[in-house]
Write a protein that holds these residues in place. Structure first.
Motif, PDB file in Angstrom:
ATOM      1  N   SER A  20       7.473  15.982  45.283  1.00  6.17           N
ATOM      2  CA  SER A  20       8.813  16.544  45.070  1.00  6.17           C
ATOM      3  C   SER A  20       9.813  16.013  46.091  1.00  6.17           C
ATOM      4  O   SER A  20      10.963  15.728  45.749  1.00  6.17           O
ATOM      5  CB  SER A  20       8.775  18.068  45.084  1.00  6.17           C
ATOM      6  OG  SER A  20       8.453  18.553  46.363  1.00  6.17           O
ATOM      7  N   LYS A  21       9.381  15.851  47.337  1.00  7.71           N
ATOM      8  CA  LYS A  21      10.288  15.298  48.355  1.00  7.71           C
ATOM      9  C   LYS A  21      10.632  13.847  48.038  1.00  7.71           C
ATOM     10  O   LYS A  21      11.776  13.420  48.206  1.00  7.71           O
ATOM     11  CB  LYS A  21       9.678  15.426  49.746  1.00  7.71           C
ATOM     12  CG  LYS A  21       9.700  16.849  50.250  1.00  7.71           C
ATOM     13  CD  LYS A  21       9.190  16.958  51.665  1.00  7.71           C
ATOM     14  CE  LYS A  21       9.261  18.413  52.120  1.00  7.71           C
ATOM     15  NZ  LYS A  21       8.976  18.549  53.547  1.00  7.71           N
ATOM     16  N   ARG A  22       9.657  13.090  47.565  1.00 11.45           N
ATOM     17  CA  ARG A  22       9.920  11.695  47.190  1.00 11.45           C
ATOM     18  C   ARG A  22      10.851  11.647  45.974  1.00 11.45           C
ATOM     19  O   ARG A  22      11.754  10.814  45.918  1.00 11.45           O
ATOM     20  CB  ARG A  22       8.606  10.959  46.900  1.00 11.45           C
ATOM     21  CG  ARG A  22       8.798   9.532  46.471  1.00 11.45           C
ATOM     22  CD  ARG A  22       9.439   8.695  47.568  1.00 11.45           C
ATOM     23  NE  ARG A  22       9.696   7.363  47.076  1.00 11.45           N
ATOM     24  CZ  ARG A  22      10.835   6.716  47.242  1.00 11.45           C
ATOM     25  NH1 ARG A  22      11.815   7.252  47.941  1.00 11.45           N
ATOM     26  NH2 ARG A  22      11.000   5.516  46.741  1.00 11.45           N
ATOM     27  N   ASN A  24      13.137  13.779  45.201  1.00 13.11           N
ATOM     28  CA  ASN A  24      14.482  14.085  45.695  1.00 13.11           C
ATOM     29  C   ASN A  24      15.119  12.864  46.354  1.00 13.11           C
ATOM     30  O   ASN A  24      16.310  12.605  46.169  1.00 13.11           O
ATOM     31  CB  ASN A  24      14.451  15.257  46.673  1.00 13.11           C
ATOM     32  CG  ASN A  24      14.246  16.583  45.968  1.00 13.11           C
ATOM     33  OD1 ASN A  24      14.529  16.722  44.792  1.00 13.11           O
ATOM     34  ND2 ASN A  24      13.725  17.553  46.698  1.00 13.11           N
ATOM     35  N   GLN A  25      14.337  12.109  47.130  1.00 15.56           N
ATOM     36  CA  GLN A  25      14.852  10.891  47.753  1.00 15.56           C
ATOM     37  C   GLN A  25      15.313   9.892  46.687  1.00 15.56           C
ATOM     38  O   GLN A  25      16.390   9.306  46.794  1.00 15.56           O
ATOM     39  CB  GLN A  25      13.779  10.225  48.617  1.00 15.56           C
ATOM     40  CG  GLN A  25      13.440  10.948  49.880  1.00 15.56           C
ATOM     41  CD  GLN A  25      12.265  10.290  50.596  1.00 15.56           C
ATOM     42  OE1 GLN A  25      11.477   9.552  50.008  1.00 15.56           O
ATOM     43  NE2 GLN A  25      12.148  10.563  51.889  1.00 15.56           N
ATOM     44  N   ALA A  49      16.165  10.512  43.571  1.00 19.82           N
ATOM     45  CA  ALA A  49      17.329  11.047  42.851  1.00 19.82           C
ATOM     46  C   ALA A  49      18.614  10.825  43.640  1.00 19.82           C
ATOM     47  O   ALA A  49      19.646  10.446  43.071  1.00 19.82           O
ATOM     48  CB  ALA A  49      17.130  12.533  42.546  1.00 19.82           C
ATOM     49  N   VAL A  50      18.565  11.050  44.939  1.00 19.51           N
ATOM     50  CA  VAL A  50      19.748  10.850  45.784  1.00 19.51           C
ATOM     51  C   VAL A  50      20.145   9.374  45.784  1.00 19.51           C
ATOM     52  O   VAL A  50      21.326   9.036  45.652  1.00 19.51           O
ATOM     53  CB  VAL A  50      19.487  11.368  47.222  1.00 19.51           C
ATOM     54  CG1 VAL A  50      20.556  10.890  48.188  1.00 19.51           C
ATOM     55  CG2 VAL A  50      19.403  12.879  47.221  1.00 19.51           C
ATOM     56  N   LYS A  96      21.663   8.475  42.416  1.00 20.87           N
ATOM     57  CA  LYS A  96      22.987   9.079  42.273  1.00 20.87           C
ATOM     58  C   LYS A  96      24.034   8.321  43.085  1.00 20.87           C
ATOM     59  O   LYS A  96      25.141   8.067  42.609  1.00 20.87           O
ATOM     60  CB  LYS A  96      22.947  10.547  42.708  1.00 20.87           C
ATOM     61  CG  LYS A  96      24.247  11.274  42.493  1.00 20.87           C
ATOM     62  CD  LYS A  96      24.139  12.738  42.820  1.00 20.87           C
ATOM     63  CE  LYS A  96      25.461  13.436  42.566  1.00 20.87           C
ATOM     64  NZ  LYS A  96      25.380  14.866  42.828  1.00 20.87           N
ATOM     65  N   THR A 127      11.130  12.211  39.120  1.00 20.10           N
ATOM     66  CA  THR A 127       9.822  12.854  39.256  1.00 20.10           C
ATOM     67  C   THR A 127       8.712  11.956  38.738  1.00 20.10           C
ATOM     68  O   THR A 127       7.654  11.836  39.359  1.00 20.10           O
ATOM     69  CB  THR A 127       9.802  14.200  38.503  1.00 20.10           C
ATOM     70  OG1 THR A 127      10.889  14.995  38.953  1.00 20.10           O
ATOM     71  CG2 THR A 127       8.506  14.940  38.735  1.00 20.10           C
TER      72      THR A 127
END
Length: 109
Positions: free
Chosen positions: A36-38, A40-41, A43-44, A47, A87
């Motif tokens: 999940s942390k990866r 998020n990285q 996705a940022v 974006k 994900t």
């Protein structure tokens, strides 16, 4: 990180064997946190990349080229919509040992 190199990642949901996810950490929940942390990285990063590309089209002037620019914006947006979800990329990276992670709590033992 751009996802252009991740063309082998499936674009849809894939059923996973949970036993594969805890092989590296010996703990399913820890694996999920890493994934999940990866995600998020990723996705940022995606974006920021998308916003950078769309910022090129930002203007205060209304002109005849606006229709052409809108088409380009739509194509860029469609490209990013077709990309694998963060994900799915994170799970693939985790399963193929492409993610570096550490657990400080385990290192103190």
């Amino acid at each position: 990180m751009s996802q252009k190199n991740n063309t082998t990642v499936a674009n849809s949901t894939v059923t996973r064997d949970l036993r594969q996810l805890d092989k590296t950490t010996d703990n399913l929940y820890e694996s999920i946190v890493v994934i999940s942390k990866r995600a998020n990285q990723i996705a940022v990063d995606v974006k920021e990349e998308l916003n950078g590309k769309l910022a090129e089209f930002a203007s205060n002037n209304d002109n005849l080229e606006e229709v052409f620019e809108n088409r380009e914006q739509i194509e860029i947006s469609k490209h990013y919509e077709r990309m694998p979800k963060p994900t799915l990329v994170a799970i693939d990276e985790f399963l193929h040992d492409k993610v570096y992670f550490r657990n400080p709590a385990k290192e103190q033992d």
